[in-house]
Design a protein around this motif. Structure first.
Motif, mmCIF file in Angstrom:
data_model
loop_
_atom_site.group_PDB
_atom_site.id
_atom_site.type_symbol
_atom_site.label_atom_id
_atom_site.label_comp_id
_atom_site.label_asym_id
_atom_site.label_seq_id
_atom_site.Cartn_x
_atom_site.Cartn_y
_atom_site.Cartn_z
ATOM 1 N N GLU A 1 -57.009 34.759 -35.928
ATOM 2 C CA GLU A 1 -55.672 34.823 -35.325
ATOM 3 C C GLU A 1 -54.733 33.698 -35.765
ATOM 4 O O GLU A 1 -53.595 33.982 -36.162
ATOM 5 C CB GLU A 1 -55.758 34.871 -33.803
ATOM 6 N N PRO A 2 -55.144 32.419 -35.743
ATOM 7 C CA PRO A 2 -54.177 31.381 -36.152
ATOM 8 C C PRO A 2 -53.740 31.521 -37.607
ATOM 9 O O PRO A 2 -52.565 31.322 -37.932
ATOM 10 C CB PRO A 2 -54.931 30.065 -35.946
ATOM 11 N N ASN A 3 -54.669 31.873 -38.479
ATOM 12 C CA ASN A 3 -54.340 32.042 -39.901
ATOM 13 C C ASN A 3 -53.423 33.231 -40.116
ATOM 14 O O ASN A 3 -52.451 33.157 -40.877
ATOM 15 C CB ASN A 3 -55.614 32.211 -40.729
ATOM 16 N N LEU A 4 -53.742 34.333 -39.454
ATOM 17 C CA LEU A 4 -52.939 35.545 -39.626
ATOM 18 C C LEU A 4 -51.546 35.357 -39.032
ATOM 19 O O LEU A 4 -50.548 35.771 -39.627
ATOM 20 C CB LEU A 4 -53.635 36.738 -38.972
ATOM 21 N N ARG A 5 -51.469 34.713 -37.880
ATOM 22 C CA ARG A 5 -50.168 34.464 -37.253
ATOM 23 C C ARG A 5 -49.271 33.651 -38.192
ATOM 24 O O ARG A 5 -48.106 33.985 -38.412
ATOM 25 C CB ARG A 5 -50.344 33.732 -35.924
ATOM 26 N N ALA A 6 -49.833 32.578 -38.772
ATOM 27 C CA ALA A 6 -49.049 31.731 -39.686
ATOM 28 C C ALA A 6 -48.629 32.511 -40.930
ATOM 29 O O ALA A 6 -47.487 32.400 -41.392
ATOM 30 C CB ALA A 6 -49.860 30.498 -40.073
ATOM 31 N N LEU A 7 -49.547 33.308 -41.464
ATOM 32 C CA LEU A 7 -49.245 34.104 -42.652
ATOM 33 C C LEU A 7 -48.127 35.097 -42.375
ATOM 34 O O LEU A 7 -47.161 35.207 -43.145
ATOM 35 C CB LEU A 7 -50.508 34.840 -43.102
ATOM 36 N N LEU A 8 -48.224 35.811 -41.265
ATOM 37 C CA LEU A 8 -47.205 36.794 -40.910
ATOM 38 C C LEU A 8 -45.857 36.127 -40.645
ATOM 39 O O LEU A 8 -44.818 36.606 -41.105
ATOM 40 C CB LEU A 8 -47.655 37.596 -39.687
ATOM 41 N N THR A 9 -45.875 35.028 -39.924
ATOM 42 C CA THR A 9 -44.628 34.324 -39.629
ATOM 43 C C THR A 9 -43.927 33.901 -40.913
ATOM 44 O O THR A 9 -42.716 34.083 -41.071
ATOM 45 C CB THR A 9 -44.900 33.096 -38.741
ATOM 46 N N GLY A 10 -44.698 33.373 -41.853
ATOM 47 C CA GLY A 10 -44.127 32.950 -43.127
ATOM 48 C C GLY A 10 -43.558 34.095 -43.945
ATOM 49 O O GLY A 10 -42.687 33.894 -44.795
ATOM 50 N N ALA A 11 -44.049 35.319 -43.671
ATOM 51 C CA ALA A 11 -43.578 36.494 -44.407
ATOM 52 C C ALA A 11 -42.499 37.262 -43.648
ATOM 53 O O ALA A 11 -42.097 38.348 -44.074
ATOM 54 C CB ALA A 11 -44.756 37.419 -44.723
#
Length: 200
Positions: free
Chosen positions: A168-178
């Protein structure tokens, strides 16, 4: 063609003919995940990395005959199996294309469904930005897998690590950046489903 593309095509091409037989009970999970998109009659949706098209019937049912359903995949053999299974019926269009360069107008879709796709993206942040490009502001992205991260890792004989892209933390950061906002995250033995909304 990049090495990443060649590897993906070789891996899935060799397995396409027997893919649905390997996972015969996934249909209800795909239908339930597709329902989470909240599609309406007349909606426009893309199944990115559609494989044999297991989500396409549920997506078509959600948008009805006036909607648009597209299935995109990089592997010709997978698309042939989707057509052989009749998942290109009722106006559903199958596209042989790379999600890194979608042949679609900007902001032309209401939603994108992506089952098992994120692990195969060579440049996830860049690729998620391309997917964002074709979705209207407020549109939805569903990242799905019919089993959770731990169950998938066990099936593949590997350990989960803190750098797992779908944590979740990795995916959240990835999605936010995109340009996406994670709105829901479920990771249980029977499914993985992350929903995100495209910011304006």
């Amino acid at each position: 063609m990049s090495d990443d593309h060649t590897h993906v095509q070789e891996f899935f091409g060799a397995r396409a003919a027997g893919w649905d037989r390997r996972f015969p009970d996934d249909g209800p999970a795909y239908a339930a995940a597709a329902a989470e998109l909240g599609l309406r009659e007349g909606g426009r949706v893309l199944d990115a990395g559609c494989g044999t098209g297991r989500a396409l019937p549920a997506l078509r049912a959600a948008v009805g005959p006036s909607g648009v359903v597209l299935g995109a995949d990089l592997t010709p053999q997978m698309l042939r199996e989707a057509a052989r299974a009749g998942r290109d019926r009722d106006g559903t269009l199958l596209l042989l294309t790379d999600v890194a360069a979608l042949p679609l107008r900007s902001s032309s879709l209401d939603a994108v469904f992506a089952a098992g796709l994120i692990a195969h993206l060579p440049r996830p942040a860049e690729n998620l930005r391309e997917i964002r490009r074709v979705v209207r502001p407020g549109g939805v992205l569903a990242l799905f897998h019919p089993i959770g991260r731990a169950a998938l890792a066990a099936r593949q004989g590997r350990e989960l690590t803190p750098d797992d892209l779908r944590a979740e933390p990795n995916l959240r950061a990835l999605l936010t950046g995109a340009g996406w906002r994670l709105t829901s995250y479920v990771d249980e033995d029977t499914r993985f489903l992350a929903l995100a909304v495209r910011d304006a």
